[in-house]
Design a protein around this motif. Sequence first.
Motif, mmCIF file in Angstrom:
data_model
loop_
_atom_site.group_PDB
_atom_site.id
_atom_site.type_symbol
_atom_site.label_atom_id
_atom_site.label_comp_id
_atom_site.label_asym_id
_atom_site.label_seq_id
_atom_site.Cartn_x
_atom_site.Cartn_y
_atom_site.Cartn_z
ATOM 1 N N HIS A 29 0.803 -1.230 0.000
ATOM 2 C CA HIS A 29 0.000 0.000 0.000
ATOM 3 C C HIS A 29 0.829 1.270 0.000
ATOM 4 C CE1 HIS A 29 -3.529 -2.454 0.755
ATOM 5 N NE2 HIS A 29 -2.970 -2.962 1.828
ATOM 6 N N TYR A 30 2.156 1.151 0.113
ATOM 7 C CA TYR A 30 2.978 2.347 0.305
ATOM 8 C C TYR A 30 2.834 3.354 -0.826
ATOM 9 C CZ TYR A 30 6.426 0.727 -3.111
ATOM 10 O OH TYR A 30 7.045 0.330 -4.278
ATOM 11 N N SER A 31 2.666 2.864 -2.063
ATOM 12 C CA SER A 31 2.587 3.772 -3.211
ATOM 13 C C SER A 31 1.306 4.599 -3.213
ATOM 14 C CB SER A 31 2.686 2.983 -4.518
ATOM 15 O OG SER A 31 1.627 2.054 -4.639
ATOM 16 N N LYS A 32 0.335 4.210 -2.409
ATOM 17 C CA LYS A 32 -0.913 4.972 -2.318
ATOM 18 C C LYS A 32 -0.762 6.224 -1.463
ATOM 19 C CE LYS A 32 -3.804 0.821 -2.718
ATOM 20 N NZ LYS A 32 -4.836 -0.005 -2.047
ATOM 21 N N VAL A 33 0.226 6.234 -0.559
ATOM 22 C CA VAL A 33 0.354 7.341 0.382
ATOM 23 C C VAL A 33 1.681 8.082 0.256
ATOM 24 C CG1 VAL A 33 -1.169 6.172 2.008
ATOM 25 C CG2 VAL A 33 1.295 5.910 2.245
ATOM 26 N N ALA A 34 2.639 7.510 -0.468
ATOM 27 C CA ALA A 34 3.962 8.121 -0.579
ATOM 28 C C ALA A 34 4.289 8.417 -2.034
ATOM 29 C CB ALA A 34 5.032 7.194 0.004
ATOM 30 N N MET A 35 5.007 9.499 -2.256
ATOM 31 C CA MET A 35 5.502 9.783 -3.600
ATOM 32 C C MET A 35 6.873 9.119 -3.733
ATOM 33 S SD MET A 35 6.503 13.810 -3.370
ATOM 34 C CE MET A 35 7.738 14.424 -2.216
ATOM 35 N N THR A 36 7.099 8.470 -4.867
ATOM 36 C CA THR A 36 8.351 7.760 -5.096
ATOM 37 C C THR A 36 9.353 8.675 -5.778
ATOM 38 O OG1 THR A 36 7.245 5.619 -5.246
ATOM 39 C CG2 THR A 36 9.424 5.799 -6.237
ATOM 40 N N VAL A 37 10.545 8.758 -5.207
ATOM 41 C CA VAL A 37 11.616 9.587 -5.747
ATOM 42 C C VAL A 37 12.793 8.686 -6.098
ATOM 43 C CG1 VAL A 37 13.243 11.440 -5.282
ATOM 44 C CG2 VAL A 37 10.905 11.589 -4.403
ATOM 45 N N ALA A 38 13.236 8.742 -7.345
ATOM 46 C CA ALA A 38 14.410 7.981 -7.769
ATOM 47 C C ALA A 38 15.658 8.722 -7.311
ATOM 48 C CB ALA A 38 14.409 7.801 -9.283
ATOM 49 N N SER A 39 16.437 8.076 -6.467
ATOM 50 C CA SER A 39 17.640 8.695 -5.908
ATOM 51 C C SER A 39 18.849 8.387 -6.780
ATOM 52 C CB SER A 39 17.868 8.190 -4.485
ATOM 53 O OG SER A 39 19.102 8.653 -3.971
ATOM 54 N N GLY A 40 19.717 9.383 -6.946
ATOM 55 C CA GLY A 40 20.926 9.183 -7.735
ATOM 56 C C GLY A 40 22.191 9.293 -6.927
ATOM 57 N N ASN A 41 22.040 9.467 -5.598
ATOM 58 C CA ASN A 41 23.203 9.660 -4.751
ATOM 59 C C ASN A 41 23.020 8.926 -3.426
ATOM 60 O OD1 ASN A 41 24.819 11.845 -6.277
ATOM 61 N ND2 ASN A 41 22.744 12.697 -6.218
ATOM 62 N N ARG A 42 24.010 9.094 -2.554
ATOM 63 C CA ARG A 42 23.940 8.463 -1.240
ATOM 64 C C ARG A 42 22.791 9.032 -0.427
ATOM 65 N NH1 ARG A 42 29.454 7.702 1.939
ATOM 66 N NH2 ARG A 42 29.673 6.381 0.080
ATOM 67 N N GLN A 43 22.455 10.291 -0.661
ATOM 68 C CA GLN A 43 21.361 10.941 0.046
ATOM 69 C C GLN A 43 20.751 11.987 -0.864
ATOM 70 O OE1 GLN A 43 23.598 12.460 3.390
ATOM 71 N NE2 GLN A 43 23.776 14.487 2.466
ATOM 72 N N LEU A 117 8.445 0.389 6.291
ATOM 73 C CA LEU A 117 9.153 1.646 6.514
ATOM 74 C C LEU A 117 8.211 2.848 6.438
ATOM 75 C CD1 LEU A 117 12.470 1.099 4.519
ATOM 76 C CD2 LEU A 117 12.011 0.689 6.938
ATOM 77 N N ILE A 118 7.361 2.883 5.417
ATOM 78 C CA ILE A 118 6.487 4.041 5.206
ATOM 79 C C ILE A 118 5.472 4.186 6.329
ATOM 80 C CG2 ILE A 118 4.564 4.865 3.787
ATOM 81 C CD1 ILE A 118 7.190 5.730 2.665
ATOM 82 N N PHE A 119 4.718 3.129 6.618
ATOM 83 C CA PHE A 119 3.682 3.241 7.647
ATOM 84 C C PHE A 119 4.285 3.278 9.049
ATOM 85 C CE2 PHE A 119 1.327 1.511 4.002
ATOM 86 C CZ PHE A 119 0.354 2.493 3.901
ATOM 87 N N LEU A 122 4.489 6.850 10.117
ATOM 88 C CA LEU A 122 3.270 7.409 10.709
ATOM 89 C C LEU A 122 3.201 7.071 12.196
ATOM 90 C CD1 LEU A 122 0.546 6.722 7.983
ATOM 91 C CD2 LEU A 122 1.750 8.859 8.451
ATOM 92 N N LYS A 123 3.489 5.834 12.530
ATOM 93 C CA LYS A 123 3.454 5.396 13.932
ATOM 94 C C LYS A 123 4.431 6.206 14.776
ATOM 95 C CE LYS A 123 5.873 1.945 15.073
ATOM 96 N NZ LYS A 123 6.509 0.603 15.203
ATOM 97 N N ASP A 124 5.609 6.501 14.206
ATOM 98 C CA ASP A 124 6.653 7.198 14.946
ATOM 99 C C ASP A 124 6.571 8.712 14.800
ATOM 100 O OD1 ASP A 124 7.635 4.724 15.706
ATOM 101 O OD2 ASP A 124 9.060 4.625 14.042
ATOM 102 N N GLY A 125 5.578 9.192 14.055
ATOM 103 C CA GLY A 125 5.506 10.621 13.754
ATOM 104 C C GLY A 125 5.251 11.515 14.946
ATOM 105 N N TYR A 296 1.511 -2.123 10.496
ATOM 106 C CA TYR A 296 2.731 -1.357 10.701
ATOM 107 C C TYR A 296 2.493 -0.022 11.409
ATOM 108 C CZ TYR A 296 4.603 -4.825 7.492
ATOM 109 O OH TYR A 296 4.959 -6.009 6.904
ATOM 110 N N VAL A 297 1.231 0.363 11.643
ATOM 111 C CA VAL A 297 0.957 1.564 12.433
ATOM 112 C C VAL A 297 0.536 1.213 13.852
ATOM 113 C CG1 VAL A 297 0.368 2.973 10.432
ATOM 114 C CG2 VAL A 297 -1.443 1.708 11.627
ATOM 115 N N THR A 298 0.569 -0.060 14.193
ATOM 116 C CA THR A 298 0.214 -0.483 15.537
ATOM 117 C C THR A 298 1.279 -0.035 16.527
ATOM 118 O OG1 THR A 298 -0.918 -2.441 14.672
ATOM 119 C CG2 THR A 298 -0.316 -2.445 17.008
#
Length: 299
Positions: A29-43, A117-119, A122-125, A296-298
């Motif tokens: 379900h992560y793609s429903k709530v997160a935008m995907t960014v293609a990374s080209g570097n370490r960060q 990781l994504i949800f 939210l739990k740790d937000g 994962y939000v429990t």
Amino acid sequence: MILNDANVDLAFQGFKTIYTDAYTNAPAHYSKVAMTVASGNRQETYGWLGQFPQLREWLDGERVIKDLEAHSFTILNRKFESTVDIRREDFEDDRLGLLKPMFAEMGHLARQHPDELIFGLLKDGFTTPCFDGQNYFDTEHQTPDADGNMVPVSNMADGTDAPWFLLDTSRAIRPLIWQARVDYTFDMVNRPNDERVFMTDKYLYGVRARVNAGFGLWQMAYASKQPLNLETYSSARAAMMELRGDKGRILGITPTTLVVPPSLEHQARLVLNTETSDGGGSNPWKNTAELIVTPYVTV
């Protein structure tokens, strides 16, 4: 089985097919709530976080340029792996069929790892800062009002119940970011003359990825620790839709997704699916958000 390069390669292709099929078919379900960014570097540094590029009337003079570095936020890619070994005897004794469920499970878990990781964010937000230095869910996000004075803005309702989350996922910018440097890759060490294989009599198969999840705009998410019912759901929607940005202008937030732990699935379905409310009238909040139930939000 005769152990030669051709047979070992054939076995690897079979394992990879099993892994890939399970990966493709696993629910995520992560793609429903997160935008995907293609990374080209370490960060990657997200200098635009905190900016809503709203239009302003241009009466005279020059354009007003927004400083995209005002709220920079960096997401460092993390490396993940899952590795299993297969004894040489399993090849020799044609026991590879017994290992198929293991590779299927490996693919299933790799596909669901982004959800974890994504949800989990939210739990740790409630205790983890986002780009403005405040916790992602906080009562004191600082925003300039119509006179330019900084005022506290909340994107949460405190309480003692299991938390649930309302998100706006309708726009290009999402409340969460999925950053992918190297996608989940299935690979092996399976040459008989490889030093490790020679010394241990075991072949290695595993998954590797370089990815991470991070917070997007806190304005696109609202968390509540109050009991989930028609009244609290209505209040959360109103709080999000009334959020203001720079100079006190309405942001136009539209809640579209309700995320709950399994313990709140019953209440969530009552809010979003039932035709009538407890009092007997029609339920005005039916079908007003997509429901995502995830462990994962429990808390």
